[in-house]
Design a protein around this motif. Sequence first.
Motif, PDB file in Angstrom:
ATOM      1  N   SER A  86      98.855  25.411   6.794  1.00 53.89           N
ATOM      2  CA  SER A  86      98.267  26.005   5.529  1.00 53.89           C
ATOM      3  C   SER A  86      99.395  25.703   4.367  1.00 53.89           C
ATOM      4  O   SER A  86     100.551  25.760   4.693  1.00 53.89           O
ATOM      5  N   TYR A  89     102.740  28.004  -0.608  1.00 58.07           N
ATOM      6  CA  TYR A  89     102.143  28.598  -1.826  1.00 58.07           C
ATOM      7  C   TYR A  89     103.333  29.676  -2.542  1.00 58.07           C
ATOM      8  O   TYR A  89     103.478  30.647  -1.692  1.00 58.07           O
ATOM      9  N   SER A  90     103.637  29.355  -3.809  1.00 60.50           N
ATOM     10  CA  SER A  90     104.314  30.493  -4.492  1.00 60.50           C
ATOM     11  C   SER A  90     103.641  30.551  -5.823  1.00 60.50           C
ATOM     12  O   SER A  90     103.149  29.582  -6.412  1.00 60.50           O
ATOM     13  N   PRO A 124     101.697  36.010  -2.539  1.00 59.30           N
ATOM     14  CA  PRO A 124     100.397  35.114  -2.299  1.00 59.30           C
ATOM     15  C   PRO A 124     100.337  35.149  -0.641  1.00 59.30           C
ATOM     16  O   PRO A 124      99.202  35.465  -0.157  1.00 59.30           O
TER      17      PRO A 124
END
Length: 479
Positions: A86, A89-90, A124
């Motif tokens: 995956s 994400y930040s 997130p």
Amino acid sequence: MATDSWALAVDEQEAAAESLSNLHLKEEKIRPDANGAVVKTNANEEKTDEEEKEDRAAQSLLNKLIRSNLVDNTNQVEVLQRDPNSPLYSVKSFEELRLKPQLLQGVYAMGFNRPSKIQENALPLMLAEPSQNLIAQSQSGTGKTAAFVLAMLSQVEPANRYPQCLCLSPTYELALQTGKVIEQMGKFYPELKLAYAVRGNKLERGQKISEQIVIGTPGTVLDWCSKLKFIDPKKIKVFVLDEADVMIATQGHQDQSIRIQRMLPRNCQMLLFSATFEDSVWKFAQKVVPDPNIIKLKREEETLDTIKQYYVLCSNRDEKFQALCNLYGAITIAQAMIFCHTRKTASWLAAELSKEGHQVALLSGEMMVEQRAAVIERFRKGKEKVLVTTNVCARGIDVEQVSVVINFDLPVDKDGNPDNETYLHRIGRTGRFGKRGLAVNMVDSKHSMSILSRIQEHFNKKIERLDTDDLDEIEKIAN
DNA sequence: AAAAAAT
């Protein structure tokens, strides 16, 4: 949400919480402007002097409690995802998280503009669907509390009148402090309530808790879940362990925390947060948390750099006491915490200092909870400058004006070995938020000198000798 | 040894 709807432990907190909630009795509109800066406008611009004063008092209390809006780009973040495929994400703003409007409003009302480093990465992950588990390590004062409070509030369904989020703290005082953050951030949910599952908060037998969030200490929470059946653990969606390493370490609250965890449903989200994880505890954490995401924020060295560490060489307890008296004038320039190994030593020391005419407050686990709440409140407000205490206050307690920590006894574990984690947590009560701090260790024997040397080696940081007869030097340090 | 417990 109305303050009187909260189940509070004691009247002391009610008064404090009320002064906080006065801040937002007026309808407030909060929106970011084109540059992302937050603009606050009051629906009713007119304010009396009295209200202004109350606002300022409440805000200053709040500032003492919450200072996680720290954005420090020098921190190194290490993220290990459960699913390596995956995307990493930040977020750089709270808007990106698509929070419910009431929650975003709560976030801005607390004065947070941008997520801190740990929040950028943890939020997130914690808010993703389906929910995932997280073990996060980051220094005190980096925004851990706000991060997991936000995670709980974003999952809660205020319309459902039963507990859905459960947070465990190692001590009574920390549970109260974290509870205040939950109250503040959740205040724009009209139906949301918080219950304090702490010693002394007695409820009628046979009733069920309708509060959607529960914060508490392990013994009481366990009782509420099992024997007393105030909480249906099967309905908990988010389970948070604050100061997670003590909560799951054999020497800490392991039994109770694990027993509570076993009652939770299989799909319950588990969030573990702490500033320190000793190796064996870290391994155990990964064993008890299924498929965890892991976030580590490296900052240890930096913290130790802002805190000047000294030791005072004495030959017995009375000499330590004399040295402490010599230091008293210097340490009361701001606020100070003095740590003892036992409750007995703490109460002895507080009594002796009082006899010498020095004003000090005492806080330990042998006191009654009402008294403890009153003392910590006075210390927070600055009415007490010096707090003599035990490890009960070693972790998490956040009082901004504390600039001196004194280890009257060095921190050791049950085998008499140096307790490096507790040392870091204790001195971490000062030097917070990048401020300068001072730590003084009292040494009274060859044995304690060897413990100090081992602590020094562990952190690879020089602890210099301080002569308390040399008042010039003391003045120099205090300023 | 401290903390946590309606034992």
